[in-house]
Design a protein around this motif. Structure first.
Motif, PDB file in Angstrom:
ATOM      1  N   LYS A  29       0.823  -1.220   0.000  1.00 22.76           N
ATOM      2  CA  LYS A  29       0.000   0.000   0.000  1.00 22.76           C
ATOM      3  C   LYS A  29       0.851   1.260   0.000  1.00 22.76           C
ATOM      4  N   ASP A  30       2.124   1.140   0.391  1.00 25.31           N
ATOM      5  CA  ASP A  30       3.001   2.310   0.446  1.00 25.31           C
ATOM      6  C   ASP A  30       3.778   2.535  -0.847  1.00 25.31           C
ATOM      7  N   VAL A  31       3.686   1.615  -1.773  1.00 21.82           N
ATOM      8  CA  VAL A  31       4.432   1.729  -3.026  1.00 21.82           C
ATOM      9  C   VAL A  31       3.701   2.683  -3.973  1.00 21.82           C
ATOM     10  N   GLU A  32       4.418   3.642  -4.498  1.00 20.80           N
ATOM     11  CA  GLU A  32       3.848   4.573  -5.475  1.00 20.80           C
ATOM     12  C   GLU A  32       4.090   4.037  -6.877  1.00 20.80           C
ATOM     13  N   ILE A  33       3.029   3.967  -7.663  1.00 23.33           N
ATOM     14  CA  ILE A  33       3.116   3.465  -9.034  1.00 23.33           C
ATOM     15  C   ILE A  33       2.822   4.610  -9.992  1.00 23.33           C
ATOM     16  N   TYR A  34       3.638   4.732 -11.019  1.00 18.97           N
ATOM     17  CA  TYR A  34       3.499   5.802 -12.005  1.00 18.97           C
ATOM     18  C   TYR A  34       3.272   5.203 -13.393  1.00 18.97           C
ATOM     19  N   ASN A  35       2.432   5.857 -14.151  1.00 11.83           N
ATOM     20  CA  ASN A  35       2.216   5.498 -15.556  1.00 11.83           C
ATOM     21  C   ASN A  35       3.204   6.326 -16.371  1.00 11.83           C
ATOM     22  N   ARG A  36       4.221   5.669 -16.915  1.00 12.93           N
ATOM     23  CA  ARG A  36       5.340   6.409 -17.495  1.00 12.93           C
ATOM     24  C   ARG A  36       5.606   6.036 -18.951  1.00 12.93           C
ATOM     25  N   VAL A  37       6.318   6.962 -19.614  1.00 15.34           N
ATOM     26  CA  VAL A  37       6.990   6.677 -20.877  1.00 15.34           C
ATOM     27  C   VAL A  37       8.474   6.875 -20.627  1.00 15.34           C
ATOM     28  N   LEU A  38       9.269   5.864 -20.986  1.00 17.02           N
ATOM     29  CA  LEU A  38      10.709   5.916 -20.788  1.00 17.02           C
ATOM     30  C   LEU A  38      11.419   6.043 -22.127  1.00 17.02           C
ATOM     31  N   SER A  39      12.503   6.801 -22.136  1.00 19.65           N
ATOM     32  CA  SER A  39      13.382   6.888 -23.294  1.00 19.65           C
ATOM     33  C   SER A  39      14.628   6.065 -22.995  1.00 19.65           C
ATOM     34  N   ILE A  40      14.754   4.937 -23.690  1.00 21.22           N
ATOM     35  CA  ILE A  40      15.837   3.992 -23.410  1.00 21.22           C
ATOM     36  C   ILE A  40      16.782   3.936 -24.612  1.00 21.22           C
ATOM     37  N   ALA A  41      18.057   4.151 -24.342  1.00 20.90           N
ATOM     38  CA  ALA A  41      19.073   4.077 -25.388  1.00 20.90           C
ATOM     39  C   ALA A  41      19.449   2.617 -25.628  1.00 20.90           C
ATOM     40  N   PRO A  42      20.118   2.320 -26.743  1.00 24.39           N
ATOM     41  CA  PRO A  42      20.486   0.931 -27.034  1.00 24.39           C
ATOM     42  C   PRO A  42      21.422   0.298 -26.015  1.00 24.39           C
ATOM     43  N   ASP A  43      22.116   1.108 -25.209  1.00 23.69           N
ATOM     44  CA  ASP A  43      22.984   0.548 -24.180  1.00 23.69           C
ATOM     45  C   ASP A  43      22.232   0.253 -22.893  1.00 23.69           C
ATOM     46  N   GLY A  44      20.919   0.448 -22.901  1.00 20.03           N
ATOM     47  CA  GLY A  44      20.111   0.173 -21.724  1.00 20.03           C
ATOM     48  C   GLY A  44      19.981   1.335 -20.772  1.00 20.03           C
ATOM     49  N   LYS A  45      20.648   2.443 -21.049  1.00 17.60           N
ATOM     50  CA  LYS A  45      20.531   3.602 -20.171  1.00 17.60           C
ATOM     51  C   LYS A  45      19.171   4.285 -20.368  1.00 17.60           C
ATOM     52  N   ILE A  46      18.597   4.730 -19.266  1.00 24.09           N
ATOM     53  CA  ILE A  46      17.337   5.462 -19.307  1.00 24.09           C
ATOM     54  C   ILE A  46      17.676   6.947 -19.286  1.00 24.09           C
ATOM     55  N   HIS A  47      17.483   7.599 -20.416  1.00 21.20           N
ATOM     56  CA  HIS A  47      17.894   8.998 -20.548  1.00 21.20           C
ATOM     57  C   HIS A  47      16.746   9.978 -20.385  1.00 21.20           C
ATOM     58  N   GLY A  48      15.543   9.486 -20.213  1.00 18.77           N
ATOM     59  CA  GLY A  48      14.420  10.384 -20.020  1.00 18.77           C
ATOM     60  C   GLY A  48      13.197   9.614 -19.564  1.00 18.77           C
ATOM     61  N   PHE A  61      -2.706   4.839  -9.198  1.00 16.89           N
ATOM     62  CA  PHE A  61      -1.467   5.448  -9.665  1.00 16.89           C
ATOM     63  C   PHE A  61      -1.209   6.737  -8.902  1.00 16.89           C
ATOM     64  N   THR A  62       0.023   7.175  -8.938  1.00 20.25           N
ATOM     65  CA  THR A  62       0.416   8.464  -8.394  1.00 20.25           C
ATOM     66  C   THR A  62       0.680   9.406  -9.557  1.00 20.25           C
ATOM     67  N   PRO A  63       0.138  10.617  -9.528  1.00 16.66           N
ATOM     68  CA  PRO A  63       0.370  11.530 -10.666  1.00 16.66           C
ATOM     69  C   PRO A  63       1.802  12.033 -10.713  1.00 16.66           C
ATOM     70  N   GLY A  64       2.309  12.216 -11.926  1.00 21.22           N
ATOM     71  CA  GLY A  64       3.624  12.822 -12.094  1.00 21.22           C
ATOM     72  C   GLY A  64       3.589  14.274 -11.681  1.00 21.22           C
ATOM     73  N   LYS A  65       4.752  14.844 -11.438  1.00 20.14           N
ATOM     74  CA  LYS A  65       4.813  16.198 -10.888  1.00 20.14           C
ATOM     75  C   LYS A  65       5.381  17.230 -11.850  1.00 20.14           C
ATOM     76  N   THR A  66       6.123  16.787 -12.866  1.00 14.60           N
ATOM     77  CA  THR A  66       6.759  17.745 -13.771  1.00 14.60           C
ATOM     78  C   THR A  66       6.602  17.311 -15.224  1.00 14.60           C
ATOM     79  N   VAL A  67       6.657  18.303 -16.105  1.00 13.86           N
ATOM     80  CA  VAL A  67       6.631  18.043 -17.539  1.00 13.86           C
ATOM     81  C   VAL A  67       8.058  17.776 -17.994  1.00 13.86           C
ATOM     82  N   ASN A  68       8.374  16.526 -18.250  1.00 14.55           N
ATOM     83  CA  ASN A  68       9.712  16.149 -18.695  1.00 14.55           C
ATOM     84  C   ASN A  68       9.692  15.813 -20.182  1.00 14.55           C
TER      85      ASN A  68
END
Length: 583
Positions: free
Chosen positions: A343-362, A395-402
């Motif tokens: 019940k304490d875990v915050e879940i977000y509905n996200r879009v991730l930008s993943i580079a081919p090396d597996g890094k999450i850049h956005g 879900f928990t709402p996001g806080k910033t426009v990224n």
């Protein structure tokens, strides 16, 4: 003699029949019928019906007869959510939502009783201002629900909606209601039509200006057959994207045992798209389980990471994951997270930008959540059994426009080896963002967010060069809702003069140019085509010119609201002064 019982009945209830006729005409102007010209006269029967109102109560019920069937038909798909939710909950939710949204019709009717029918041009202007103000209020009141705004009926009327770049979709509603009210004014005063014809002058002028502006804007638009052709405009900045909607049925998405097959389908379609040399892969909202990205499910993580190694391309991917902070790379699973209370875990509905090396850049987290679908409004004030009855983890709402940076691999020959490791570190990547004229970032709007124009413009304000709508419309397959959702995207493109791509599981996947034109084939669950690889035109950082709407948002409906407040406030003051003068 046989007709005499019928005539009194029709005469007695003709105002309700006229109101119901307005509801039918309005409904037919929206998807799936899409008879958009009807909207320009759909409200005329309602205006005429309101002349039969003898009190504010009768005006209320006449207008409610128009609002209830219109929204009842438009929102019918909500009842069809019962395979995914309790039928009682969906039925109650449907009735409450229809009852609430339909209330704006009688509120409009009651306010219009303060405007004399024989007031010439004042009547249509007042009607347009009041209607537009109420539509705007409905777009944010109780978290907001803008479905059914009359301007959206014109999404196929390209010449008539180009003014959205100035006044937004609410400005188009203003023009339509103004035109309707002008016609109604002449009809309601037809005995003195020669005098009242003046009431049509302003509506006609503003309508002609709206269409004239649209024709002027479209005059320089390149033909559709060239709009998606990168060779047609060599100086244009483009990004070749591959949209992979997947079109997974919602019941299968919920079934954990179906995930291996779902993941494999996305991987297969992605490999198929890579043969067409895209620069970027795009998966829709909640396309992949977060456990396959964090490494909690090692087998599926390996499948996904192997795909990244094979394709050597960046990917934008929708997922629901835990935690406010984002890991630097995929595969960072921590067993300590398991000890945290569910019940304490915050879940977000996200879009991730993943580079081919597996890094999450956005990463961008959805900020405007769906009431009762993604969270329970005022949950802390409700009895415990209500959130439990709904039975989902909110879900928990996001806080910033990224914004989401895009990464282009310059030397793919170095992308070899096993695992996401040293071979990738040797590869050369170019990071694209809005701070450099040669760089690009993407703005994301997740599902429900795309229906809110004032929120959609924020990534464009921050420098997005193209906007992406990531959505899962599989809840409503077979209903009008996916097309109703699609109908709002052309307005978002025109309002900001920016290209918009839609990647929709179970809905309409396509690309829309800055003039609101769908420039690609549309992919749906019913089409044979499963992927869409196409160039999208980017906003140039050096030539960027923000539209009036991008700069100032809903300035026009706010102006209409202030005019209404000022007008009714003045009437109240004058009325009180007259009362005091009689004392």
């Amino acid at each position: 003699m046989e007709d005499t019982p019928t005539k009194p009945f029709l005469k007695r209830y003709q105002h309700y029949l006229l109101a119901a006729l307005s509801a039918l005409l309005l409904f037919l102007s929206f998807p799936k019928a899409n008879l958009f010209p009807i909207a320009w006269v759909a409200l005329v029967p309602l205006f005429i019906a309101l002349t039969h109102a003898t009190s504010w109560k009768s005006a209320f019920w006449i207008a409610y007869v128009a609002g209830l069937p219109f929204f009842g038909g438009l929102l019918l798909a909500i009842i069809l959510l019962y395979p995914y939710a309790n039928i009682f909950a969906t039925l109650v939710g449907y009735l409450l939502l229809v009852g609430y949204t339909a209330l704006y019709f009688p509120v409009f009717a009651i306010l219009m009783r303060c405007v004399p029918v024989r007031s010439g041009v004042l009547f249509p202007l007042a009607a347009a201002c009041i209607w537009t103000a109420l539509e705007w209020v409905r777009s944010w009141m109780i978290t907001g629900f803008p479905w059914g705004s009359i301007g959206y009926s014109q999404w196929n009327n390209l010449i008539g909606i180009q003014a959205s770049s100035l006044v937004g979709v609410h400005g188009i509603s203003f023009i339509i209601v103004l035109f309707n009210a002008g016609i109604a004014t002449v009809l309601m005063n037809r005995q003195q039509w020669q005098r009242e014809i003046r009431a049509m002058i302003v509506p006609l002028i503003l309508t002609l200006l709206c269409f004239g502006y649209g024709a002027f804007q479209l005059k320089d638009a390149e033909p559709l057959e060239r709009a998606a052709d990168t060779t047609a405009a060599a100086d244009a900045e483009t990004l070749n994207i591959a949209l992979i909607p997947g079109n997974i049925p919602q019941l299968q998405k919920w079934d954990r045992h179906q995930f291996p097959r779902i993941l494999q389908r996305y991987i297969n379609l992605t490999h198929k798209a890579v043969n067409k040399n895209p620069d970027l892969i795009v998966w829709p909202e909640t396309a992949i389980r977060s456990e396959a990205l964090t490494g909690k499910w090692p087998t599926y993580y390996e499948r996904f990471s192997q795909m990244l190694r094979d394709i050597g391309l960046p990917i934008l991917i929708g997922t629901a994951n835990e935690g406010e902070t984002i890991a630097a790379t995929i595969g960072n699973y921590s067993e300590s997270a398991e000890k945290q209370a569910w019940k304490d875990v915050e879940i977000y509905n996200r879009v991730l930008s993943i580079a081919p090396d597996g890094k999450i850049h956005g990463a961008y987290a959805k900020m405007h959540l769906v009431p009762f679908g993604e969270y329970v409004p005022l949950a802390n004030l409700l009895p415990d059994f209500i959130p439990n009855f709904i039975q989902f983890k909110p879900f928990t709402p996001g806080k910033t426009v990224n914004l989401l940076p895009v990464f282009s691999v310059k030397d793919k020959t170095k992308l070899s080896g096993n695992g996401l490791g040293p071979p990738y570190q040797e590869a050369t990547f170019s990071v694209k963002d809005s701070t450099d004229p040669k760089k690009t970032v993407i703005g994301a709007s997740i599902c429900f967010e795309s229906v809110f124009p004032d929120e959609f413009r924020r990534p464009v304000q921050k420098g997005a060069s193209v906007m992406g709508i990531f959505t899962n419309d599989a809840w409503f397959v077979g209903t009008a809702f996916p097309e109703l959702h699609l109908s709002m995207a052309p307005f978002r493109a025109i309002e900001n003069r920016i290209t918009v791509f839609r990647c929709a599981n179970g809905g309409f996947t396509c690309v829309i140019d800055r003039f609101g034109r769908i420039t690609t084939p549309t992919i749906t669950p019913d089409t044979d085509q499963e992927i869409l690889v196409t160039p999208v035109r980017l906003l140039s950082a050096t030539k960027r010119q923000k539209t009036l709407y991008t700069r100032y948002g809903d300035w026009f409906p706010i102006l209409c609201t202030l005019i209404c407040i000022g007008g009714f406030g003045t009437q109240i003051v004058l009325h009180r002064r007259r009362e005091h003068s009689y004392l």
